[in-house]
Scaffold this motif. Sequence first.
Motif, PDB file in Angstrom:
ATOM      1  N   MET A 122       0.837  -1.206   0.000  1.00 54.72           N
ATOM      2  CA  MET A 122       0.000   0.000   0.000  1.00 54.72           C
ATOM      3  C   MET A 122       0.877   1.263   0.000  1.00 54.72           C
ATOM      4  O   MET A 122       0.640   2.208  -0.741  1.00 54.72           O
ATOM      5  CB  MET A 122      -0.915  -0.009   1.238  1.00 54.72           C
ATOM      6  N   ARG A 123       1.913   1.271   0.846  1.00 57.23           N
ATOM      7  CA  ARG A 123       2.771   2.451   0.909  1.00 57.23           C
ATOM      8  C   ARG A 123       3.618   2.601  -0.354  1.00 57.23           C
ATOM      9  O   ARG A 123       3.959   3.713  -0.736  1.00 57.23           O
ATOM     10  CB  ARG A 123       3.667   2.392   2.154  1.00 57.23           C
ATOM     11  N   LEU A 124       3.956   1.480  -0.984  1.00 57.66           N
ATOM     12  CA  LEU A 124       4.673   1.579  -2.249  1.00 57.66           C
ATOM     13  C   LEU A 124       3.787   2.248  -3.297  1.00 57.66           C
ATOM     14  O   LEU A 124       4.262   3.062  -4.097  1.00 57.66           O
ATOM     15  CB  LEU A 124       5.114   0.188  -2.718  1.00 57.66           C
ATOM     16  N   ARG A 125       2.495   1.930  -3.288  1.00 54.57           N
ATOM     17  CA  ARG A 125       1.581   2.576  -4.237  1.00 54.57           C
ATOM     18  C   ARG A 125       1.462   4.067  -3.956  1.00 54.57           C
ATOM     19  O   ARG A 125       1.464   4.891  -4.877  1.00 54.57           O
ATOM     20  CB  ARG A 125       0.195   1.924  -4.155  1.00 54.57           C
ATOM     21  N   LEU A 126       1.378   4.414  -2.674  1.00 56.14           N
ATOM     22  CA  LEU A 126       1.330   5.840  -2.324  1.00 56.14           C
ATOM     23  C   LEU A 126       2.618   6.546  -2.735  1.00 56.14           C
ATOM     24  O   LEU A 126       2.593   7.693  -3.181  1.00 56.14           O
ATOM     25  CB  LEU A 126       1.102   6.003  -0.817  1.00 56.14           C
ATOM     26  N   LEU A 127       3.743   5.834  -2.573  1.00 53.96           N
ATOM     27  CA  LEU A 127       5.025   6.401  -2.977  1.00 53.96           C
ATOM     28  C   LEU A 127       5.036   6.690  -4.480  1.00 53.96           C
ATOM     29  O   LEU A 127       5.435   7.776  -4.921  1.00 53.96           O
ATOM     30  CB  LEU A 127       6.158   5.436  -2.623  1.00 53.96           C
ATOM     31  N   VAL A 128       4.569   5.726  -5.274  1.00 51.83           N
ATOM     32  CA  VAL A 128       4.545   5.898  -6.724  1.00 51.83           C
ATOM     33  C   VAL A 128       3.618   7.050  -7.111  1.00 51.83           C
ATOM     34  O   VAL A 128       3.941   7.865  -7.986  1.00 51.83           O
ATOM     35  CB  VAL A 128       4.116   4.593  -7.424  1.00 51.83           C
ATOM     36  N   ILE A 129       2.470   7.134  -6.441  1.00 44.28           N
ATOM     37  CA  ILE A 129       1.527   8.236  -6.725  1.00 44.28           C
ATOM     38  C   ILE A 129       2.179   9.582  -6.404  1.00 44.28           C
ATOM     39  O   ILE A 129       2.071  10.542  -7.173  1.00 44.28           O
ATOM     40  CB  ILE A 129       0.226   8.054  -5.921  1.00 44.28           C
ATOM     41  N   ALA A 130       2.866   9.651  -5.252  1.00 41.06           N
ATOM     42  CA  ALA A 130       3.522  10.901  -4.865  1.00 41.06           C
ATOM     43  C   ALA A 130       4.614  11.285  -5.855  1.00 41.06           C
ATOM     44  O   ALA A 130       4.706  12.434  -6.293  1.00 41.06           O
ATOM     45  CB  ALA A 130       4.112  10.758  -3.460  1.00 41.06           C
ATOM     46  N   LEU A 131       5.439  10.308  -6.237  1.00 44.36           N
ATOM     47  CA  LEU A 131       6.533  10.594  -7.170  1.00 44.36           C
ATOM     48  C   LEU A 131       6.004  10.933  -8.560  1.00 44.36           C
ATOM     49  O   LEU A 131       6.555  11.807  -9.246  1.00 44.36           O
ATOM     50  CB  LEU A 131       7.483   9.397  -7.249  1.00 44.36           C
ATOM     51  N   LEU A 132       4.933  10.257  -8.976  1.00 49.16           N
ATOM     52  CA  LEU A 132       4.328  10.565 -10.269  1.00 49.16           C
ATOM     53  C   LEU A 132       3.766  11.984 -10.276  1.00 49.16           C
ATOM     54  O   LEU A 132       3.936  12.736 -11.245  1.00 49.16           O
ATOM     55  CB  LEU A 132       3.216   9.564 -10.589  1.00 49.16           C
ATOM     56  N   THR A 133       3.117  12.371  -9.175  1.00 54.52           N
ATOM     57  CA  THR A 133       2.553  13.720  -9.069  1.00 54.52           C
ATOM     58  C   THR A 133       3.645  14.774  -9.163  1.00 54.52           C
ATOM     59  O   THR A 133       3.520  15.770  -9.883  1.00 54.52           O
ATOM     60  CB  THR A 133       1.795  13.882  -7.742  1.00 54.52           C
ATOM     61  N   VAL A 134       4.736  14.524  -8.448  1.00 53.35           N
ATOM     62  CA  VAL A 134       5.842  15.491  -8.453  1.00 53.35           C
ATOM     63  C   VAL A 134       6.520  15.536  -9.813  1.00 53.35           C
ATOM     64  O   VAL A 134       6.849  16.605 -10.332  1.00 53.35           O
ATOM     65  CB  VAL A 134       6.852  15.138  -7.346  1.00 53.35           C
ATOM     66  N   SER A 135       6.743  14.365 -10.428  1.00 52.32           N
ATOM     67  CA  SER A 135       7.369  14.329 -11.754  1.00 52.32           C
ATOM     68  C   SER A 135       6.495  15.034 -12.780  1.00 52.32           C
ATOM     69  O   SER A 135       6.993  15.768 -13.643  1.00 52.32           O
ATOM     70  CB  SER A 135       7.600  12.876 -12.187  1.00 52.32           C
ATOM     71  N   PHE A 136       5.200  14.828 -12.679  1.00 50.62           N
ATOM     72  CA  PHE A 136       4.271  15.490 -13.594  1.00 50.62           C
ATOM     73  C   PHE A 136       4.284  17.001 -13.375  1.00 50.62           C
ATOM     74  O   PHE A 136       4.236  17.783 -14.325  1.00 50.62           O
ATOM     75  CB  PHE A 136       2.864  14.937 -13.378  1.00 50.62           C
ATOM     76  N   LEU A 137       4.394  17.386 -12.126  1.00 50.53           N
ATOM     77  CA  LEU A 137       4.452  18.815 -11.788  1.00 50.53           C
ATOM     78  C   LEU A 137       5.670  19.469 -12.439  1.00 50.53           C
ATOM     79  O   LEU A 137       5.565  20.539 -13.060  1.00 50.53           O
ATOM     80  CB  LEU A 137       4.522  18.973 -10.267  1.00 50.53           C
ATOM     81  N   GLY A 138       6.830  18.819 -12.323  1.00 48.81           N
ATOM     82  CA  GLY A 138       8.041  19.372 -12.908  1.00 48.81           C
ATOM     83  C   GLY A 138       8.015  19.384 -14.430  1.00 48.81           C
ATOM     84  O   GLY A 138       8.423  20.351 -15.070  1.00 48.81           O
ATOM     85  N   ALA A 139       7.500  18.286 -15.027  1.00 44.91           N
ATOM     86  CA  ALA A 139       7.437  18.205 -16.482  1.00 44.91           C
ATOM     87  C   ALA A 139       6.420  19.188 -17.048  1.00 44.91           C
ATOM     88  O   ALA A 139       6.660  19.840 -18.073  1.00 44.91           O
ATOM     89  CB  ALA A 139       7.079  16.779 -16.906  1.00 44.91           C
ATOM     90  N   LEU A 140       5.274  19.314 -16.374  1.00 46.03           N
ATOM     91  CA  LEU A 140       4.215  20.198 -16.854  1.00 46.03           C
ATOM     92  C   LEU A 140       4.623  21.658 -16.762  1.00 46.03           C
ATOM     93  O   LEU A 140       4.227  22.478 -17.612  1.00 46.03           O
ATOM     94  CB  LEU A 140       2.944  19.956 -16.033  1.00 46.03           C
ATOM     95  N   ASP A 141       5.427  21.995 -15.765  1.00 49.70           N
ATOM     96  CA  ASP A 141       5.811  23.389 -15.567  1.00 49.70           C
ATOM     97  C   ASP A 141       6.447  23.983 -16.819  1.00 49.70           C
ATOM     98  O   ASP A 141       6.135  25.090 -17.231  1.00 49.70           O
ATOM     99  CB  ASP A 141       6.781  23.485 -14.386  1.00 49.70           C
ATOM    100  N   ASN A 142       7.333  23.220 -17.453  1.00 44.80           N
ATOM    101  CA  ASN A 142       8.029  23.730 -18.633  1.00 44.80           C
ATOM    102  C   ASN A 142       7.110  23.856 -19.840  1.00 44.80           C
ATOM    103  O   ASN A 142       7.148  24.837 -20.576  1.00 44.80           O
ATOM    104  CB  ASN A 142       9.213  22.824 -18.976  1.00 44.80           C
ATOM    105  N   THR A 143       6.246  22.857 -20.075  1.00 44.76           N
ATOM    106  CA  THR A 143       5.388  22.882 -21.256  1.00 44.76           C
ATOM    107  C   THR A 143       4.263  23.902 -21.118  1.00 44.76           C
ATOM    108  O   THR A 143       3.847  24.507 -22.105  1.00 44.76           O
ATOM    109  CB  THR A 143       4.790  21.487 -21.521  1.00 44.76           C
ATOM    110  N   VAL A 144       3.770  24.105 -19.915  1.00 47.64           N
ATOM    111  CA  VAL A 144       2.721  25.101 -19.687  1.00 47.64           C
ATOM    112  C   VAL A 144       3.274  26.509 -19.890  1.00 47.64           C
ATOM    113  O   VAL A 144       2.645  27.364 -20.524  1.00 47.64           O
ATOM    114  CB  VAL A 144       2.133  24.957 -18.264  1.00 47.64           C
TER     115      VAL A 144
END
Length: 487
Positions: A1-23
């Motif tokens: 369960m915590r591994l899934r939360l970890l992946v969700i958190a890291l995906l959210t942060v990675s998306f945040l960083g990637a989206l910042d440049n394209t937006v």
Amino acid sequence: MRLRLLVIALLTVSFLGALDNTVVTTALATVAGQLGALEHMSWIVVGYTLASTVLLPVLGKLGDMIGPRPVFLSSLVVFMLASAACGFANSIWWLIASRVVQGMSSAGLQLMSQTIIAHATTPRQRPKYLAVIGAAFPVAILIGPLLGGLITDYWGWPWVFWVNLPVGLVALALASFAVPRIAGGGRARFDIAGTITLTVGLVALVLLAAAPGQGVMDLWMLALAVLALAAFFVVELRVAEPLVDLRHFANRTIGIGIAISAIVGVGLFSITAYLPTYFQMAYRTSATVSGLVPIATVFGMLVSNLGTGWLASRTGHYRPFPIVGTALGAAGLATMAALPVGLPLWVPMAVMAVVGLGTGAFMSLIVAVVQSAAPAGETGAVTSTVNLVRQIGSTLATAVIGGVIAAGVAALLPVGLNAATLTPQVVHAADPALQERIAQIYRDVFAPVFGFLAVTYLIGVVASVLMPRGRLSDSSDVVPAAESVTA
């Protein structure tokens, strides 16, 4: 369960960083215009790229020394503060300075996300989870420009930056709970000389690539980059704790993996920015329609990235994917070089989708392979090297391709036409004969570019074949999520 939360958190942060440049890219003209500094608009992007590139090896080494968790969480907090500062900017220099800080912290988010996954999973699990996190980049490319335009039009450009805050707070709450506490190596010495020489070399190199055409200044930048990087290699061979351990390249899996990783930047990221212009000129499409080709490319990348990550984790085999992927990329780009103008747009869309499929087959997977071949205590450093080589390759190749296209078009245009003022709107309003001629010029200029990139992928095929055979281990000697162990 915590591994899934970890992946969700890291995906959210990675998306945040990637989206910042394209937006932000969509809002650039509006931002610079309202701040009264259109002539400095490019530095909003250059400052971000420069900072994120230079900080990669430093943050990778720091993550190995003190553990990736504090570097990751600190980077996220700084990223949000910098985003707020960008939105409040009342001058172009305030905005550029804030973007530099944003770029520095973005490097930490991208790099530590991959490093944390390496510590929290087995080598066998790694490709699947890195593929999920890696999906943030193509998704950001797909929706970023549209989202940036909508935010700018309806909320105002500051919200392009402020929208990071609520998403960042959610990610910070998840990450604070789910990111494991991984003890670092505790090394007291930090490679100061290596950091200084590499930073000077990379700054000169990125500035040279981002703003060429400065005459004597270009020569000075090139000389400074060569001298600083030469000094860096000498330092790294002598210090006890190098910033970038060059001995890693003696490991064939790591050396070949890093070389294959560079192909993503050189072979695809470099040409993507020029595809809309090519299709507007050579295929005489509108700006909106021309964007369908990069979308097809990125969609192919997304599907293949997720698919190969799942397959590699399921089977443990990794070598076939870069072989097939680089071969598909080479075939697709060679086909693009041979395509005549005047074909229906779905033809180049399908061809570039194949290039995307090929690239996605090894884009995230190769990071997992390199991580698995490196000592556990140097995961951050080797991951940063993979990303650094990819980013430098993309930056330099983009600049070179842009220069080749500009020079080629200017040399072939009929007398009386100025390449600097030749827009798609001007071409579409011209008589059919001139449109045909300009379309052929763009095709003739882009064909050798596509051919060169196809050769780059062919080199990747050779490198992939030379990669040692093996299977990813399913060893349980990893860091369970939310537990503290020694790296």
